[in-house]
Write an enzyme that holds these catalytic residues in place. Structure first.
Site, mmCIF file in Angstrom:
data_model
loop_
_atom_site.group_PDB
_atom_site.id
_atom_site.type_symbol
_atom_site.label_atom_id
_atom_site.label_comp_id
_atom_site.label_asym_id
_atom_site.label_seq_id
_atom_site.Cartn_x
_atom_site.Cartn_y
_atom_site.Cartn_z
ATOM 1 N N ASN A 158 -34.231 -24.836 -10.884
ATOM 2 C CA ASN A 158 -33.981 -26.081 -11.471
ATOM 3 C C ASN A 158 -32.542 -26.340 -11.817
ATOM 4 O O ASN A 158 -32.018 -27.155 -12.170
ATOM 5 C CB ASN A 158 -34.861 -26.594 -12.704
ATOM 6 C CG ASN A 158 -34.745 -25.646 -13.708
ATOM 7 O OD1 ASN A 158 -34.871 -24.450 -13.554
ATOM 8 N ND2 ASN A 158 -34.499 -26.235 -14.989
ATOM 9 N N GLN A 186 -39.351 -29.096 -8.054
ATOM 10 C CA GLN A 186 -37.977 -29.302 -7.597
ATOM 11 C C GLN A 186 -37.964 -29.490 -6.021
ATOM 12 O O GLN A 186 -37.164 -29.590 -5.349
ATOM 13 C CB GLN A 186 -36.959 -28.339 -7.898
ATOM 14 C CG GLN A 186 -36.904 -28.439 -9.411
ATOM 15 C CD GLN A 186 -36.004 -29.637 -9.753
ATOM 16 O OE1 GLN A 186 -35.442 -30.411 -9.196
ATOM 17 N NE2 GLN A 186 -35.984 -29.688 -11.248
ATOM 18 N N HIS A 208 -42.395 -37.170 -10.930
ATOM 19 C CA HIS A 208 -40.930 -37.691 -11.727
ATOM 20 C C HIS A 208 -39.798 -37.117 -11.010
ATOM 21 O O HIS A 208 -38.706 -37.274 -11.303
ATOM 22 C CB HIS A 208 -41.128 -37.744 -12.969
ATOM 23 C CG HIS A 208 -40.728 -36.323 -13.797
ATOM 24 N ND1 HIS A 208 -39.400 -36.188 -14.285
ATOM 25 C CD2 HIS A 208 -41.393 -35.431 -14.079
ATOM 26 C CE1 HIS A 208 -39.217 -34.992 -14.616
ATOM 27 N NE2 HIS A 208 -40.576 -34.479 -14.772
ATOM 28 N N THR A 246 -58.792 -38.216 -19.727
ATOM 29 C CA THR A 246 -59.172 -39.225 -18.778
ATOM 30 C C THR A 246 -57.847 -39.207 -17.846
ATOM 31 O O THR A 246 -56.735 -39.290 -18.372
ATOM 32 C CB THR A 246 -59.102 -40.639 -19.773
ATOM 33 O OG1 THR A 246 -60.185 -40.532 -20.741
ATOM 34 C CG2 THR A 246 -59.413 -41.832 -18.864
ATOM 35 N N CYS A 331 -34.981 -29.648 -20.083
ATOM 36 C CA CYS A 331 -36.039 -29.098 -20.935
ATOM 37 C C CYS A 331 -35.402 -28.077 -22.047
ATOM 38 O O CYS A 331 -35.960 -27.603 -22.985
ATOM 39 C CB CYS A 331 -36.957 -28.305 -20.086
ATOM 40 S SG CYS A 331 -38.061 -29.332 -19.164
#
Length: 391
Positions: A158, A186, A208, A246, A331
């Site tokens: 990354n 990635q 994302h 859920t 991150c």
């Protein structure tokens, strides 16, 4: 006039996350309002509708990856997918062996999971790396006599954007009966790969990073491997008791639409992005005393990680606040530590001078030239102030 229609700030940090494509937003909006049913509700049309759309998305994504739809498990992100696959598998088979292989340039979601397992008594072995960030494949031979239960690795790093030889690693693992987990966060939209040709046992796939919504990912689990897990989440038993909770229908639909766009755009989009990156690279190389981190050949077209000597990376980012950049993994940006990836590469003296440039779908040529203009000016200005550079 050339820079008249630039939108500020210019975004060149597509490896941290990507904007949601407007075409995807249009598709998922109804699922926040009048198609809001719970996938697990079996007694009315709202639940049936949600169930059908989720299963159709599962089939479509599995077709894109060339695998069986029953091999796809929905998760909330690659961090959860990585934790489920690494922890869940290792803890289930801990009586068989406690040796796990990986590399020290991994994403924090893998490294910190392995740190947790080491506290639980597992033996974590890290493979040697070459100076360009690629694995020294000869080092694998040293572990043929050990009982390795898992090799966990990212397909694409990354920070520096280099991709590993997953085909070779999958064959190695198959021959030596080692389970292989690959973080493909990635990869989607950047490299086409076929899960029937590459014998991966688990693969974590994020939405994302490819213009889809945040908060959803897929974990691929090869059924032919006959692998079992110890669940790390307990609840209603969704996803075959592997991942309770859920399901978010709207985000799953967004992930599905993200894949549909990739099918039609990947070739021309990567060609466009590669051209933008190469233009940027040709121009930026006119600056003295810089170093490209990682192998330039085995690298995704979106990524450039460059160290500029005699300046601090953070100082450069602050000085060009009209451009969104990063010094490394998003991150890990809340810590003050130097990049753990660059520490392991040849150019360790330039760690704190590194900037990660990652280009994407919505970048234009004007973005590239305006960014270069600001970079040239501010690098020159910061180097004049540097006590380490004698002029």
């Amino acid at each position: 006039m050339f820079f008249l229609y630039i939108l500020f700030p210019i975004y060149i940090d597509y490896s941290s996350t990507t904007p949601l494509d407007p075409r995807i937003l249009e598709k998922i909006t109804p699922y926040f309002y009048y198609k809001f049913g719970n996938h697990s509700s079996k007694n009315h049309v709202f639940g049936w509708s949600s169930y059908n759309i989720v299963e159709n998305c599962r089939k479509n994504i599995s077709k894109f990856l060339n695998c069986n739809s029953r091999e796809i498990i929905w998760c909330s992100g690659s961090t959860e997918s990585n934790n489920l696959s690494i922890k869940g598998y290792s803890l289930f088979y801990k009586n068989k062996s406690k040796c796990i292989l990986s590399i020290k340039t991994e994403h924090k979601s893998i490294l910190n999971t392995l740190n947790y397992l080491s506290i639980e008594g597992f033996n974590i072995i890290y493979l040697k790396l070459k100076n360009n960030g690629l694995i020294d494949l000869n080092h694998l031979k040293c572990f043929l006599n050990k009982k390795i239960i898992l090799l966990t690795i990212s397909y694409v790093n990354n920070e520096i954007g280099v991709f590993q030889n997953i085909s070779f690693l999958s064959e190695f693992c198959k021959l030596n009966k080692v389970v292989l987990h690959v973080d493909c966060s990635q990869v989607i939209g950047k490299i086409l790969f076929n899960l029937q040709n590459i014998k991966i046992d688990f693969a974590s796939i994020a939405s994302h990073k490819s213009y889809g919504p945040k908060g959803v990912s897929a974990l691929y689990i090869r059924r032919k491997s006959s692998i079992y897990f110890k669940p790390i989440l307990h609840g209603g038993g969704q996803e075959n008791n592997l991942r309770s909770g859920t399901l978010n229908t709207s985000l799953i639909v967004g992930f599905n639409e993200c894949v549909n766009l990739i099918k039609s755009l990947i070739f021309f989009e990567n060609l466009k992005i590669r051209n933008l990156r190469n233009i940027f690279l040709i121009e930026i190389l006119k600056i003295d005393s810089l170093y490209i981190n990682g192998d330039i050949k085995y690298r995704i077209p979106q990524n450039l990680n460059i160290s500029f000597n005699f300046i601090e990376g953070e100082s450069l980012i602050i000085s060009i606040n009209n451009i969104a950049l990063s010094t490394g993994s998003a991150c890990a940006s809340n810590t003050l530590e130097s990049s753990h990836v660059l520490k392991l590469l040849k150019n360790s003296n330039f760690i704190n001078s590194s900037i990660r440039f990652t280009f994407g779908r919505f970048n234009k040529l004007t973005d590239i030239y305006f960014s270069l203009k600001l970079l040239f000016f501010n690098i020159y200005k910061l180097r004049k102030l540097s006590p380490f550079l004698i002029t």
